[in-house]
Design an enzyme around this catalytic site. Structure first.
Site, short mmCIF file in Angstrom:
data_model
loop_
_atom_site.label_atom_id
_atom_site.label_comp_id
_atom_site.label_asym_id
_atom_site.label_seq_id
_atom_site.Cartn_x
_atom_site.Cartn_y
_atom_site.Cartn_z
N ILE A 183 -6.12 -20.24 -39.70
CA ILE A 183 -6.88 -19.51 -40.72
C ILE A 183 -6.04 -18.39 -41.32
O ILE A 183 -6.13 -18.10 -42.52
CB ILE A 183 -8.23 -18.98 -40.15
CG1 ILE A 183 -9.16 -18.54 -41.27
CG2 ILE A 183 -8.03 -17.86 -39.15
CD1 ILE A 183 -9.71 -19.69 -42.08
N SER B 1 1.58 -11.78 -32.74
CA SER B 1 1.38 -13.16 -32.32
C SER B 1 2.31 -13.46 -31.17
O SER B 1 3.48 -13.05 -31.19
CB SER B 1 1.67 -14.12 -33.48
OG SER B 1 1.68 -15.46 -33.00
N ARG B 2 1.81 -14.14 -30.16
CA ARG B 2 2.68 -14.53 -29.05
C ARG B 2 3.50 -15.76 -29.39
O ARG B 2 4.56 -15.98 -28.85
CB ARG B 2 1.84 -14.81 -27.81
CG ARG B 2 1.68 -13.52 -27.07
CD ARG B 2 1.19 -13.65 -25.67
NE ARG B 2 0.56 -12.35 -25.41
CZ ARG B 2 -0.62 -12.17 -24.88
NH1 ARG B 2 -1.31 -13.18 -24.44
NH2 ARG B 2 -1.11 -10.98 -24.73
N LYS C 1 -15.01 -14.07 -39.11
CA LYS C 1 -16.31 -14.47 -38.63
C LYS C 1 -16.15 -15.47 -37.49
O LYS C 1 -15.16 -16.19 -37.50
CB LYS C 1 -17.18 -15.05 -39.74
CG LYS C 1 -16.56 -16.13 -40.62
CD LYS C 1 -16.24 -17.51 -40.14
CE LYS C 1 -17.25 -18.29 -39.41
NZ LYS C 1 -16.75 -19.71 -39.18
N ASP D 116 -20.10 -22.59 -35.49
CA ASP D 116 -18.91 -21.97 -36.08
C ASP D 116 -18.85 -22.26 -37.58
O ASP D 116 -18.75 -21.32 -38.38
CB ASP D 116 -17.63 -22.42 -35.36
CG ASP D 116 -16.40 -21.79 -35.99
OD1 ASP D 116 -16.24 -20.57 -35.87
OD2 ASP D 116 -15.62 -22.50 -36.65
#
Lengths: 308, 308
Positions: free
Chosen positions: B14, B36-37, B90, B168
């Site tokens: 996303i 971010s990993r 969201k 979702d």
């Protein structure tokens, strides 16, 4: 001062055991009518439904709704639309959203709406709140374990969708938790045990997180056959607070506290009269919101069927 | 005017598909870092975790949290505690209560919290809201049917407790519903279909009640293999409104409406910039509350296991 005339809608076990005696003991209130299909009580006018009550009794200013949550919303709307001050048994609705709608409607009609949580009026609750207010709580353990066959015989609605199952008593614990903790908590884990033949859970294990790593664990179980347990234990950096018997007794560091003589339902009707006098409403959705969160976040387990 | 420096936390699908292009197209915002990993994007500083970002980048005023809801709360607390304006994908949380806590914290820290609902920025939504505002709605039908294998490949978190399953995508429909209807509704019935090997539902049938007998029916299904459907149809005493393609297209009485060129995520970042400028927050829990209500009130059905 003239007593406020009040009617009770839904004359079941909770109305007979608690509401009617509490009103009888309150000199600012007078039980003027009931609404029940299965018959009312001696010496008090009974009506078949709320429409008949509203049409016939403009002298009645306040309605106390004691029926189960699933049918209550439509009746609460009629009560508020008729300009009646309205008191709701717990839980205040089958959904959180409907309670928020009722709160808006009460404001629009300028009448009192009181979403009650009777366990908050247990004799030890106010003292527990006071003692915890300024202390650092490290953990809380809630044990709410009772035998559903003993306390809820024949109450089919608790097993139907919207009846909440073990959360029907468990929400009493959550109403105390949200009253005595100085800071809000939120649910982080939930396991719900559903009997394979029922729509609502018979047991629930919950974990909540509060500030500074504080956690609350709650163990709700309706399968408790031996001693019955309704206890909340809070560990703090200055010792242990233990609220027992559903909030009626309180010990701090093992010392039993002297508490005021207070009944839960007399406390509710005293508060309802105060709210009406002051032109205020009292609608706290937080206990029901935690239940909704527990269903939304819950891992579901299927357990043995339940037969009454 | 200097652009507001913003960081994205959680560089998944996303973020790459929507957030990063939307920020690139907004001249009041500058993507200054990622967390971010699994690695960031070319030409932008990447940090291993939010602690490193906060320690190293006091020049960054705003954080956009794009990770799944289950781990998001703890990161949002760190963001707000550090005084960063914070935007939440969201759903805004795994529970409603945690979102209310974040709202309080944002107020205490005097920073902007924006709980986003991207579908509300679909091209047809504002026009739908305007057309319905003054009309008498008799019924609404929501059909949100998509193939989970096509749209959510490898997203294990949606099947884990707190991941919401079919809600979702379904919560996008509810975010539009709560935006375009002039009056609030509440859930009156809910049936949830759980695959026997999953913690969240693959389908849901919902019924809501509004004023004057108005009803909303919602049909969410993740097993749709043919045409994909994201439609909301509202019947009124003056004809039919049809919002299709997830809110991107609008027809009134069969006539397609001319709509502004508007992208959902560009709309979100435009709004975020406005909120920061005005010193305001925007936190509407109502779509998530309807989901929690649907779980609490829901009748549960077990259906065939789901394998990706």
């Amino acid at each position: 001062m003239t007593a406020t005339k009040i009617a009770i809608l839904g004359v079941g076990k909770i109305a007979r055991d608690q509401h009617i005696p509490a009103i009888a003991g309150n000199e600012t209130m007078e039980l003027a009518a009931t609404v029940s299909r299965s018959g009312g009580i001696d010496g008090v006018d009974n009506y078949a439904d709320i429409d008949a009550l509203i049409a016939g009794r403009s002298d009645i200013a306040a309605l106390s709704l004691c029926m189960p949550p699933q049918p209550r919303y439509d009746i609460a709307v009629k009560s508020l639309m008729a300009g009646k001050h309205t008191m709701l048994e717990k839980p205040p609705g089958a959904t959180v959203s409907e309670v928020l709608k009722l709160e808006k409607l009460a404001k629009a009609k300028d009448v009192t709406l009181f979403a009650t949580w009777h366990s908050r009026y247990g004799a030890g609750v106010a003292a527990a709140r006071g003692w915890l207010f300024d202390r650092q709580i490290t953990s809380v353990q809630i044990d709410w374990k009772e035998d559903v066959r003993r306390w809820h015989p024949g109450q089919d609605w608790i097993w139907q969708a919207g009846g909440l199952g073990v959360f029907d008593p468990g929400i009493n614990a959550l109403s105390i938790m949200t009253e005595i903790l100085p800071n809000p908590v939120h649910l982080t884990a939930s396991t719900l045990s559903f009997p394979e033949n029922r729509a609502t859970p018979i047991a629930a294990d919950l974990t909540f997180a509060g500030p500074a790593g504080m956690t609350v664990k709650a163990d709700f179980d309706w399968r408790q056959e031996g001693p019955q347990t309704w206890n909340i234990t809070a560990e703090t950096t200055e010792g242990t607070l233990k609220l027992t018997d559903g909030g009626a007794t309180l010990a701090i560091n093992g010392v039993a506290q002297t508490l005021p003589e207070a009944g839960e339902y007399p406390g509710l009707y005293h508060r309802f009269a105060e709210l009406i006098e002051a032109g205020l409403s009292d609608v706290d959705i937080s206990p029901l919101l935690h239940v909704a969160d527990a269903f939304m976040l819950g891992d579901r387990k299927t357990v043995a069927p339940f037969h009454e």
